[in-house]
Design an enzyme around this catalytic site. Structure first.
Site, short mmCIF file in Angstrom:
data_model
loop_
_atom_site.label_atom_id
_atom_site.label_comp_id
_atom_site.label_asym_id
_atom_site.label_seq_id
_atom_site.Cartn_x
_atom_site.Cartn_y
_atom_site.Cartn_z
N CYS A 92 10.00 -8.10 2.13
CA CYS A 92 11.22 -7.42 1.07
C CYS A 92 10.72 -7.71 -0.49
O CYS A 92 10.46 -9.16 -0.59
CB CYS A 92 12.55 -8.00 1.33
SG CYS A 92 13.67 -7.04 -0.03
N LYS A 133 6.88 -8.88 9.91
CA LYS A 133 6.42 -7.87 8.95
C LYS A 133 5.96 -8.53 7.70
O LYS A 133 6.86 -9.31 7.11
CB LYS A 133 7.70 -6.66 9.00
CG LYS A 133 7.46 -5.65 7.79
CD LYS A 133 7.77 -4.36 8.12
CE LYS A 133 7.61 -3.35 7.02
NZ LYS A 133 8.52 -3.26 6.27
N ASN A 193 1.26 -0.05 8.06
CA ASN A 193 2.54 0.49 7.56
C ASN A 193 2.23 0.76 5.84
O ASN A 193 1.51 0.13 5.41
CB ASN A 193 3.67 -0.34 7.55
CG ASN A 193 4.95 -0.05 6.76
OD1 ASN A 193 5.41 -0.83 5.67
ND2 ASN A 193 5.57 1.06 6.94
C1 LIG Z 1 15.12 1.69 0.27
C2 LIG Z 1 14.17 0.89 1.26
C3 LIG Z 1 14.74 -0.39 2.10
C4 LIG Z 1 13.77 -0.96 2.84
N1 LIG Z 1 14.52 -2.01 3.81
C5 LIG Z 1 13.78 -2.63 4.51
C6 LIG Z 1 14.06 -3.52 5.56
O1 LIG Z 1 15.39 -3.84 5.39
N2 LIG Z 1 13.10 -4.17 6.27
C7 LIG Z 1 12.01 -4.05 6.17
O2 LIG Z 1 11.16 -4.48 6.92
N3 LIG Z 1 11.58 -3.32 5.34
C8 LIG Z 1 12.29 -2.48 4.56
N4 LIG Z 1 11.62 -1.70 3.60
C9 LIG Z 1 10.27 -1.20 3.46
C10 LIG Z 1 9.84 -0.20 4.55
O3 LIG Z 1 10.18 -0.60 5.99
C11 LIG Z 1 8.15 0.02 4.36
O4 LIG Z 1 7.70 -1.32 4.80
C12 LIG Z 1 7.88 0.58 3.04
O5 LIG Z 1 8.82 1.45 2.62
C13 LIG Z 1 6.45 1.15 3.09
O6 LIG Z 1 6.43 2.09 4.19
P1 LIG Z 1 6.86 3.61 3.89
O7 LIG Z 1 5.72 4.08 2.67
O8 LIG Z 1 6.30 4.25 5.27
O9 LIG Z 1 8.02 3.61 3.37
C14 LIG Z 1 12.50 -0.58 2.87
C15 LIG Z 1 12.06 0.50 1.84
C16 LIG Z 1 12.60 1.07 1.37
C17 LIG Z 1 12.11 1.91 0.28
#
Ligand SMILES: Cc1cc2nc3c(=O)[nH]c(=O)nc-3n(C[C@H](O)[C@H](O)[C@H](O)COP(=O)(O)O)c2cc1C
Length: 330
Positions: A92, A133, A193
């Protein structure tokens, strides 16, 4: 995803095949053992005998914190409440979270990553898998490998790597080739990811990282059929057609109907806008609908606007530069 993917969204996104498991929004642990209601709020699926979406896809509970003892106590609490998988968040990037020493801030010290994972793995004592993660680092990538190795040494069963540092936020590109460097040094499964929005992105992420498995975040909101698209291609080598607007609209409508049972209409509209906002970057009609509805705050007209004919829809990819219009009749 915090503030974006709750139990209702998990249910809707797992109705078709493609996803192997899902993860809750993070439960933030400071120093206390949290009461059961906090766990049930983040993971209502704990109330079911299988901690899974109604389609049977497992839901893992995510913890975020930096105090190994407090995390262990809460892991224990979660397991007592029925959790069947625990994921630890070291990714995060939020300032408030990092200021309080949580999420990606631990990536500045691999030893701390190790202590947290080991404490939670000890608390789980083999009863449920503990996973982690990470990002590639906090400010830079120098400790990317050390942190991944620390998570493995602590007992993580698999590692999801978001291929950006904390300071890179969500800015493209995701450095998928860095995941390959990590994967080569670890013996646990590594899952790629970051920025997988399309089947083409999946191909690219897979070839650069060497990971067959990926974690989908925003891409699943942008295209609710993305996991199915990837799974279908893995099985058959065929590409499914683009997700039609009517399918996207139907999922938004189902989401609104479910959220409406417990939230005021205004809040439901802002949640819908948030989801439509994820869709619009990748879909011309979603972009057109978003532009049309962005000032609407009433739920009924908003839902009607998702379905009503619109006069002009820009063509794909870059809605701002679209040249042609097409007639829509739904
Ligand atoms: C609004 C938002 C909330 C997220 N909340 C979490 C979370 O609670 N736990 C987590 O592991 N990753 C969280 N992430 C990260 C996503 O899981 C992911 O790692 C990140 O967005 C990159 O992947 P993507 O490009 O497929 O979205 C969040 C991302 C966004 C944009």
């Amino acid at each position: 995803m915090e503030g974006a993917i709750d139990a209702i969204t998990r249910d809707l996104l797992t109705m078709q095949e493609g996803l192997d498991w899902t993860v809750t929004e993070f439960v933030r642990v400071v120093d206390a053992r949290l009461p059961p209601r906090v766990f049930y709020k983040h993971c209502p699926e704990l109330r079911e005998s299988a901690v899974a979406t109604p389609s049977g896809i497992p839901v893992h509970l995510q913890l975020l914190g930096s105090d190994p003892q407090a995390l262990a106590a809460n892991a224990h609490q979660a397991i007592q409440l029925g959790a069947t998988g625990l994921d630890l968040n070291f990714g995060c990037p939020a300032k408030t979270v990092n200021r309080h020493d949580g999420g990606a801030s631990l990536l500045r010290d691999p030893e701390r990553v190790f202590r947290v994972v080991a404490a939670v793995a000890d608390a789980a004592d083999g009863t449920v898998p503990v996973t982690a993660k990470v990002r590639l680092g906090f400010a830079d990538r120098r400790l990317a490998l050390a942190c991944a190795q620390a998570a493995e040494a602590g007992g993580a069963r698999h590692l999801v790597v978001h291929a950006r540092t904390r300071n890179e936020g969500y800015r493209p590109p995701a450095h998928w080739e860095w995941i390959a460097r990590i994967r080569h040094q670890l013996s646990i499964p590594v899952i790629a990811n970051g920025d997988i929005w399309t089947l083409k992105d999946y191909w690219k992420a897979r070839s650069l990282s060497g990971c067959e498995d990926v974690m989908l975040g925003r891409g699943m909101l942008a295209d609710p059929d993305l996991a199915q698209r990837i799974r279908h291609w893995q099985r058959t080598g065929e590409q499914l057609p683009e997700t039609a607007w009517i399918r996207r609209a139907a999922i938004l409508e189902a989401y609104a109907n479910r959220q409406q049972a417990s939230l005021p209409d205004k809040v439901v509209v802002s949640l819908l806008k948030q989801w439509l906002n994820q869709m619009r970057a990748r879909d011309a009609e979603a972009a057109a609908r978003f532009a049309m509805l962005r000032r609407e705050t009433r739920l009924a007209p908003f839902l009607a606007g998702l379905m009503s004919p619109i006069p002009c829809v820009p063509q794909h990819d870059d809605p701002a530069q679209a040249l042609s219009c097409s007639e829509i009749s739904i």
